[in-house]
Enzyme design. Structure first.
Site, short mmCIF file in Angstrom:
data_model
loop_
_atom_site.label_atom_id
_atom_site.label_comp_id
_atom_site.label_asym_id
_atom_site.label_seq_id
_atom_site.Cartn_x
_atom_site.Cartn_y
_atom_site.Cartn_z
N PHE A 188 10.99 -66.54 -45.98
CA PHE A 188 11.34 -65.81 -47.23
C PHE A 188 11.74 -66.65 -48.50
O PHE A 188 12.18 -66.57 -49.40
CB PHE A 188 12.87 -64.75 -47.04
N ARG A 238 32.30 -61.60 -48.65
CA ARG A 238 31.36 -61.26 -47.77
C ARG A 238 31.41 -60.01 -47.18
O ARG A 238 30.53 -59.09 -46.99
CB ARG A 238 30.81 -62.26 -46.86
N LYS A 266 22.68 -61.85 -58.75
CA LYS A 266 21.37 -62.20 -58.93
C LYS A 266 20.61 -61.93 -60.05
O LYS A 266 20.67 -60.64 -60.47
CB LYS A 266 20.54 -61.87 -57.62
N ARG A 304 25.84 -54.31 -51.48
CA ARG A 304 24.38 -54.28 -51.13
C ARG A 304 23.93 -52.86 -50.68
O ARG A 304 22.89 -52.41 -50.95
CB ARG A 304 24.21 -55.46 -49.99
N HIS A 316 25.34 -62.84 -54.29
CA HIS A 316 25.77 -63.98 -53.29
C HIS A 316 26.97 -64.09 -53.11
O HIS A 316 27.82 -63.86 -54.01
CB HIS A 316 25.18 -65.29 -53.94
N ASN A 356 18.95 -58.32 -52.94
CA ASN A 356 20.23 -57.63 -52.40
C ASN A 356 21.58 -58.01 -53.18
O ASN A 356 22.69 -57.86 -52.82
CB ASN A 356 20.38 -58.20 -51.05
N THR A 410 23.48 -58.86 -45.28
CA THR A 410 22.24 -59.38 -46.09
C THR A 410 21.11 -58.32 -46.02
O THR A 410 20.68 -58.28 -47.03
CB THR A 410 21.69 -60.69 -45.29
O1 YYY Z 1 24.36 -65.42 -47.22
P1 YYY Z 1 23.49 -64.18 -47.63
O2 YYY Z 1 22.86 -64.08 -48.93
O3 YYY Z 1 23.65 -63.00 -47.02
O4 YYY Z 1 22.11 -64.25 -46.40
P2 YYY Z 1 21.36 -65.65 -46.18
O5 YYY Z 1 21.07 -65.46 -44.61
O6 YYY Z 1 22.11 -66.83 -46.54
O7 YYY Z 1 20.01 -65.46 -47.13
C1 YYY Z 1 19.92 -66.05 -48.30
C2 YYY Z 1 19.13 -64.94 -49.03
O8 YYY Z 1 17.79 -65.08 -48.62
C3 YYY Z 1 19.64 -63.59 -48.99
O9 YYY Z 1 20.55 -63.39 -49.78
C4 YYY Z 1 18.35 -63.12 -49.41
C5 YYY Z 1 17.26 -63.86 -49.07
N1 YYY Z 1 16.52 -63.30 -47.64
C6 YYY Z 1 15.68 -62.56 -47.63
O10 YYY Z 1 14.85 -62.61 -48.73
N2 YYY Z 1 14.96 -62.01 -46.70
C7 YYY Z 1 15.62 -62.20 -45.43
N3 YYY Z 1 14.91 -61.67 -44.33
C8 YYY Z 1 16.81 -62.86 -45.20
C9 YYY Z 1 17.34 -63.48 -46.43
MG MG Z 2 23.84 -67.36 -46.93
#
Ligand code: YYY
Ligand code: MG
Length: 155
Positions: free
Chosen positions: A60, A88, A11, A108, A121, A118, A94
């Site tokens: 978010f 993953r 990212k 992460r 992706h 984080n 996440t």
């Molecule tokens: O697939 P992944 O990236 O692990 O998580 P997702 O649940 O698909 O959420 C996508 C993305 O959204 C995450 O990488 C950061 C952001 N996010 C966030 O800012 N705050 C959260 N509580 C959950 C997700």
């Molecule tokens: Mg996701």
């Protein structure tokens, strides 16, 4: 057995930190992923919205779209056995606080800053992978790769 493709991304906040880019690339290589495609790109807000459409009602969402369109992302198509699940696993949870506590050696866990920042992706399913590739590598033909290229990557 067969290779699988996944889509991985570093990212924008993380591509600015050479130590993190190096760390993630080392993790890609040392876990036996083939880099099938890689490029650097700035994701527009529209593209970020299409990419994260599933999250449009989440609290978010705005901060996520802002981050994802804030600078250069490094995007990869990676191949490996069980690539989707493995990537993953390597990324870790996440939520960064959870990653730091229970998966400290994950990407992460090591490099995450916040739940939004984080670091990386990774596709969460074959369906997501296909959608994400069509958005970020529109010229890449997934079916054709499996038909004609996969055999060259087998060990
Ligand atoms: O697939 P992944 O990236 O692990 O998580 P997702 O649940 O698909 O959420 C996508 C993305 O959204 C995450 O990488 C950061 C952001 N996010 C966030 O800012 N705050 C959260 N509580 C959950 C997700
Ligand atoms: Mg996701």
């Amino acid at each position: 057995s067969c290779l699988e493709l996944t889509l991985a991304m570093i990212k924008p906040h993380a591509t600015k930190v050479p130590y993190i880019v190096k760390g993630v690339q080392n993790i890609i290589i040392s876990n036996d992923f083939y880099i099938v495609r890689s490029k650097q790109m700035t994701i527009s807000p529209d593209l970020a919205e299409a990419f994260y459409k599933e999250h449009k009602d989440k609290f978010f969402y705005n901060r996520l779209i802002t981050l994802m369109s804030s600078g250069i992302s490094h995007v990869y198509i990676l191949a490996r056995q069980n690539a989707i699940k493995k990537w993953r696993e390597i990324m870790g949870p996440t939520k960064v606080f959870k990653a730091k506590i229970s998966h400290p050696h994950s990407i992460r866990g090591q490099f995450g800053l916040t739940d939004t920042r984080n670091v990386t992706h990774g596709s969460d399913s074959v369906e997501s992978f296909k959608k994400e590739v069509s958005l970020l590598f529109p010229e890449f033909n997934v079916n054709k790769w499996y038909e004609t290229e996969e055999i060259h990557f087998r060990s």
